[in-house]
Design a protein around this motif. Structure first.
Motif, PDB file in Angstrom:
ATOM      1  N   ASP A 124       0.731  -1.273  -0.147  1.00 51.11           N
ATOM      2  CA  ASP A 124      -0.069  -0.027   0.079  1.00 51.11           C
ATOM      3  C   ASP A 124       0.730   1.352  -0.003  1.00 51.11           C
ATOM      4  O   ASP A 124       0.690   2.204  -0.606  1.00 51.11           O
ATOM      5  CB  ASP A 124      -1.112  -0.012   1.290  1.00 51.11           C
ATOM      6  CG  ASP A 124      -2.112  -1.130   1.102  1.00 51.11           C
ATOM      7  OD1 ASP A 124      -2.155  -1.621   0.072  1.00 51.11           O
ATOM      8  OD2 ASP A 124      -2.922  -1.207   1.945  1.00 51.11           O
ATOM      9  N   THR A 125       1.993   1.231   0.898  1.00 52.70           N
ATOM     10  CA  THR A 125       2.900   2.227   0.763  1.00 52.70           C
ATOM     11  C   THR A 125       3.490   2.534  -0.463  1.00 52.70           C
ATOM     12  O   THR A 125       3.585   3.740  -1.054  1.00 52.70           O
ATOM     13  CB  THR A 125       4.002   2.276   1.972  1.00 52.70           C
ATOM     14  OG1 THR A 125       3.311   1.813   3.145  1.00 52.70           O
ATOM     15  CG2 THR A 125       4.923   3.348   2.054  1.00 52.70           C
ATOM     16  N   ILE A 126       3.981   1.724  -0.975  1.00 52.59           N
ATOM     17  CA  ILE A 126       4.545   1.524  -2.254  1.00 52.59           C
ATOM     18  C   ILE A 126       3.604   2.142  -3.478  1.00 52.59           C
ATOM     19  O   ILE A 126       3.941   3.027  -4.550  1.00 52.59           O
ATOM     20  CB  ILE A 126       5.269   0.408  -2.925  1.00 52.59           C
ATOM     21  CG1 ILE A 126       6.397  -0.041  -1.867  1.00 52.59           C
ATOM     22  CG2 ILE A 126       5.593   0.224  -4.225  1.00 52.59           C
ATOM     23  CD1 ILE A 126       7.060  -1.454  -2.208  1.00 52.59           C
ATOM     24  N   GLU A 127       2.410   1.534  -3.431  1.00 55.80           N
ATOM     25  CA  GLU A 127       1.612   2.247  -4.355  1.00 55.80           C
ATOM     26  C   GLU A 127       1.071   3.410  -4.162  1.00 55.80           C
ATOM     27  O   GLU A 127       0.732   4.237  -5.128  1.00 55.80           O
ATOM     28  CB  GLU A 127       0.095   1.256  -4.264  1.00 55.80           C
ATOM     29  CG  GLU A 127      -0.861   1.616  -5.032  1.00 55.80           C
ATOM     30  CD  GLU A 127      -2.084   0.805  -4.966  1.00 55.80           C
ATOM     31  OE1 GLU A 127      -3.267   1.116  -5.352  1.00 55.80           O
ATOM     32  OE2 GLU A 127      -1.894  -0.466  -4.365  1.00 55.80           O
ATOM     33  N   GLY A 128       1.157   3.998  -2.846  1.00 57.36           N
ATOM     34  CA  GLY A 128       1.073   5.342  -2.731  1.00 57.36           C
ATOM     35  C   GLY A 128       2.157   6.256  -3.254  1.00 57.36           C
ATOM     36  O   GLY A 128       1.816   7.193  -3.689  1.00 57.36           O
ATOM     37  N   TYR A 129       3.147   5.629  -3.513  1.00 58.33           N
ATOM     38  CA  TYR A 129       4.429   6.445  -4.203  1.00 58.33           C
ATOM     39  C   TYR A 129       4.227   6.455  -5.571  1.00 58.33           C
ATOM     40  O   TYR A 129       4.932   7.275  -6.194  1.00 58.33           O
ATOM     41  CB  TYR A 129       5.616   6.017  -3.627  1.00 58.33           C
ATOM     42  CG  TYR A 129       5.952   6.271  -2.056  1.00 58.33           C
ATOM     43  CD1 TYR A 129       5.690   7.441  -1.578  1.00 58.33           C
ATOM     44  CD2 TYR A 129       6.721   5.048  -1.637  1.00 58.33           C
ATOM     45  CE1 TYR A 129       6.320   7.518  -0.226  1.00 58.33           C
ATOM     46  CE2 TYR A 129       6.896   5.112  -0.116  1.00 58.33           C
ATOM     47  CZ  TYR A 129       6.819   6.430   0.356  1.00 58.33           C
ATOM     48  OH  TYR A 129       7.224   6.697   1.778  1.00 58.33           O
ATOM     49  N   THR A 130       3.232   5.713  -6.157  1.00 59.59           N
ATOM     50  CA  THR A 130       3.373   5.635  -7.612  1.00 59.59           C
ATOM     51  C   THR A 130       2.062   6.417  -8.358  1.00 59.59           C
ATOM     52  O   THR A 130       1.790   6.591  -9.341  1.00 59.59           O
ATOM     53  CB  THR A 130       3.051   4.299  -7.985  1.00 59.59           C
ATOM     54  OG1 THR A 130       1.701   3.676  -7.485  1.00 59.59           O
ATOM     55  CG2 THR A 130       4.100   3.390  -7.664  1.00 59.59           C
ATOM     56  N   ARG A 131       1.405   6.944  -7.409  1.00 60.28           N
ATOM     57  CA  ARG A 131       0.052   7.802  -7.613  1.00 60.28           C
ATOM     58  C   ARG A 131       0.403   9.431  -7.734  1.00 60.28           C
ATOM     59  O   ARG A 131       1.101   9.715  -6.482  1.00 60.28           O
ATOM     60  CB  ARG A 131      -1.090   7.514  -6.714  1.00 60.28           C
ATOM     61  CG  ARG A 131      -1.851   6.156  -7.099  1.00 60.28           C
ATOM     62  CD  ARG A 131      -3.189   6.142  -6.355  1.00 60.28           C
ATOM     63  NE  ARG A 131      -3.491   4.458  -6.621  1.00 60.28           N
ATOM     64  CZ  ARG A 131      -4.041   3.909  -5.646  1.00 60.28           C
ATOM     65  NH1 ARG A 131      -4.569   4.679  -4.657  1.00 60.28           N
ATOM     66  NH2 ARG A 131      -4.557   2.814  -5.972  1.00 60.28           N
ATOM     67  N   LEU A 132       0.293  10.074  -8.767  1.00 60.58           N
ATOM     68  CA  LEU A 132       0.234  11.524  -8.508  1.00 60.58           C
ATOM     69  C   LEU A 132      -1.037  11.932  -8.418  1.00 60.58           C
ATOM     70  O   LEU A 132      -1.925  11.656  -9.228  1.00 60.58           O
ATOM     71  CB  LEU A 132       0.777  12.075  -9.749  1.00 60.58           C
ATOM     72  CG  LEU A 132       2.362  11.426 -10.077  1.00 60.58           C
ATOM     73  CD1 LEU A 132       3.017  12.003 -11.408  1.00 60.58           C
ATOM     74  CD2 LEU A 132       3.333  11.831  -8.752  1.00 60.58           C
ATOM     75  N   THR A 133      -1.301  12.911  -7.528  1.00 61.33           N
ATOM     76  CA  THR A 133      -2.608  13.690  -7.414  1.00 61.33           C
ATOM     77  C   THR A 133      -2.537  15.215  -7.323  1.00 61.33           C
ATOM     78  O   THR A 133      -1.616  15.968  -6.752  1.00 61.33           O
ATOM     79  CB  THR A 133      -3.237  13.226  -5.976  1.00 61.33           C
ATOM     80  OG1 THR A 133      -3.304  11.786  -5.885  1.00 61.33           O
ATOM     81  CG2 THR A 133      -4.427  13.716  -5.884  1.00 61.33           C
ATOM     82  N   ALA A 134      -3.259  15.710  -8.265  1.00 58.82           N
ATOM     83  CA  ALA A 134      -2.980  17.189  -8.512  1.00 58.82           C
ATOM     84  C   ALA A 134      -3.893  17.895  -7.471  1.00 58.82           C
ATOM     85  O   ALA A 134      -4.949  17.284  -6.895  1.00 58.82           O
ATOM     86  CB  ALA A 134      -3.422  17.444  -9.966  1.00 58.82           C
ATOM     87  N   LEU A 135      -3.397  19.116  -7.117  1.00 57.95           N
ATOM     88  CA  LEU A 135      -4.052  19.844  -5.933  1.00 57.95           C
ATOM     89  C   LEU A 135      -5.500  20.445  -6.571  1.00 57.95           C
ATOM     90  O   LEU A 135      -6.474  20.773  -5.669  1.00 57.95           O
ATOM     91  CB  LEU A 135      -3.205  20.825  -5.450  1.00 57.95           C
ATOM     92  CG  LEU A 135      -2.093  20.234  -4.712  1.00 57.95           C
ATOM     93  CD1 LEU A 135      -1.040  21.495  -4.045  1.00 57.95           C
ATOM     94  CD2 LEU A 135      -2.364  19.493  -3.546  1.00 57.95           C
ATOM     95  N   SER A 136      -5.507  20.694  -7.794  1.00 55.35           N
ATOM     96  CA  SER A 136      -6.685  21.212  -8.332  1.00 55.35           C
ATOM     97  C   SER A 136      -6.783  20.645  -9.922  1.00 55.35           C
ATOM     98  O   SER A 136      -5.994  20.017 -10.363  1.00 55.35           O
ATOM     99  CB  SER A 136      -6.261  22.539  -8.722  1.00 55.35           C
ATOM    100  OG  SER A 136      -5.452  22.993  -9.433  1.00 55.35           O
ATOM    101  N   GLU A 137      -7.820  20.774 -10.541  1.00 55.45           N
ATOM    102  CA  GLU A 137      -8.259  20.147 -11.880  1.00 55.45           C
ATOM    103  C   GLU A 137      -7.547  21.050 -12.902  1.00 55.45           C
ATOM    104  O   GLU A 137      -7.152  22.195 -12.748  1.00 55.45           O
ATOM    105  CB  GLU A 137      -9.629  20.010 -12.177  1.00 55.45           C
ATOM    106  CG  GLU A 137     -10.473  19.312 -11.363  1.00 55.45           C
ATOM    107  CD  GLU A 137     -11.883  19.433 -11.679  1.00 55.45           C
ATOM    108  OE1 GLU A 137     -12.441  19.676 -12.714  1.00 55.45           O
ATOM    109  OE2 GLU A 137     -12.947  19.231 -10.828  1.00 55.45           O
ATOM    110  N   GLY A 138      -7.010  20.359 -13.856  1.00 60.69           N
ATOM    111  CA  GLY A 138      -6.339  20.921 -14.851  1.00 60.69           C
ATOM    112  C   GLY A 138      -5.942  19.935 -16.116  1.00 60.69           C
ATOM    113  O   GLY A 138      -6.434  18.735 -16.090  1.00 60.69           O
ATOM    114  N   VAL A 139      -5.222  20.269 -17.167  1.00 54.93           N
ATOM    115  CA  VAL A 139      -4.729  19.528 -18.071  1.00 54.93           C
ATOM    116  C   VAL A 139      -3.317  19.643 -18.018  1.00 54.93           C
ATOM    117  O   VAL A 139      -2.548  20.479 -17.745  1.00 54.93           O
ATOM    118  CB  VAL A 139      -5.156  19.935 -19.591  1.00 54.93           C
ATOM    119  CG1 VAL A 139      -4.725  19.313 -20.551  1.00 54.93           C
ATOM    120  CG2 VAL A 139      -6.714  20.037 -19.516  1.00 54.93           C
ATOM    121  N   VAL A 140      -2.602  18.365 -18.422  1.00 56.33           N
ATOM    122  CA  VAL A 140      -1.027  18.504 -18.451  1.00 56.33           C
ATOM    123  C   VAL A 140      -0.576  19.254 -19.592  1.00 56.33           C
ATOM    124  O   VAL A 140      -1.133  18.838 -20.727  1.00 56.33           O
ATOM    125  CB  VAL A 140      -0.682  16.769 -18.476  1.00 56.33           C
ATOM    126  CG1 VAL A 140       1.082  16.887 -18.445  1.00 56.33           C
ATOM    127  CG2 VAL A 140      -1.121  16.187 -17.358  1.00 56.33           C
TER     128      VAL A 140
END
Length: 172
Positions: A124-140
Motif C-alpha cells: 500500500d505504501t509503495i502504491e501510494g508512491y506511484t500515484r500522482l494527485t493534483a491539488l486542482s483540476e487541469g490538463v497536463v
C-alpha cells in the motif's frame, strides 16, 4: 490436548501402581517358592530315610511345582505391568509432541498473518508512491520527467493548466 494429557497421566499413575503391586506379589511368590524348595528338600531326605510316605513326597513335589508356576506367572505380570508403563509413557510423550506441534503450527499461522499484513502495508505504501494527485483540476501542459525515472520528494514532474474559468478583479 490438556484433557487428554491429564487422562494419560492418570493412566500412567495407575500403570505404576499395577507394576508396584505385581512386583510385591512377585517377591511374595519368590519367597514362597524358596520355602517350597526347602520343604521339598527336607521331604525328599525324609522319604529316602523312610520317615515319609510316597504320597507326602508327591504332595510336596506338587506344591513346589505349583509354587514355581505361580512365580513365573507373577514375573510375567511384572513384565506386563512394566510394558504397560512404557506404553502409557510413550502415549504421553506423543501427546506432548502433538501439543508442541500444534503450538508451533499456531505460532506459524500467526507469523504468516503478521507477515501478510506487513507485506500488504508495504505494498500500500509503495502504491501510494506511484500515484500522482493534483491539488486542482487541469490538463497536463508539460511533462518534465520521463516515466520510470526515480525522483525525490519536491521534484517538479508536470505542469498543469487550469481548465476553470478565471475571474480577474482589479482596480483601474
Amino acid at each position: 490436548g490438556q484433557l487428554e494429557l491429564r487422562s494419560i497421566e492418570a493412566e500412567l499413575r495407575q500403570a505404576r501402581l499395577n507394576s508396584e503391586q505385581a512386583a510385591s506379589e512377585s517377591v511374595a511368590a519368590a519367597a514362597e517358592l524358596k520355602f517350597r524348595e526347602a520343604e521339598f528338600y527336607r521331604s525328599n531326605q525324609l522319604y529316602e530315610q523312610g520317615g515319609l510316605s510316597l504320597e507326602e513326597l508327591q504332595k510336596a513335589r506338587a506344591e513346589l511345582a505349583e509354587s514355581r508356576s505361580r512365580q513365573r506367572v507373577k514375573q510375567l505380570e511384572v513384565a506386563r505391568a512394566q510394558a504397560g508403563i512404557r506404553k502409557v509413557d510413550q502415549q504421553r510423550a506423543m501427546q506432548v509432541l502433538e501439543a508442541r506441534v500444534f503450538e508451533d503450527e499456531s505460532r506459524a499461522q500467526v507469523f504468516a498473518q503478521q507477515k501478510q499484513q506487513a507485506e500488504s502495508m508495504v505494498a500500500d505504501t509503495i502504491e501510494g508512491y506511484t500515484r500522482l494527485t493534483a491539488l486542482s483540476e487541469g490538463v497536463v501542459a508539460e511533462r518534465l520527467v520521463s516515466p520510470g525515472t526515480l525522483v525525490q520528494p519536491g521534484t517538479l514532474l508536470l505542469r498543469l493548466r487550469s481548465t476553470h474559468k478565471l475571474r480577474l478583479q482589479a482596480r483601474v
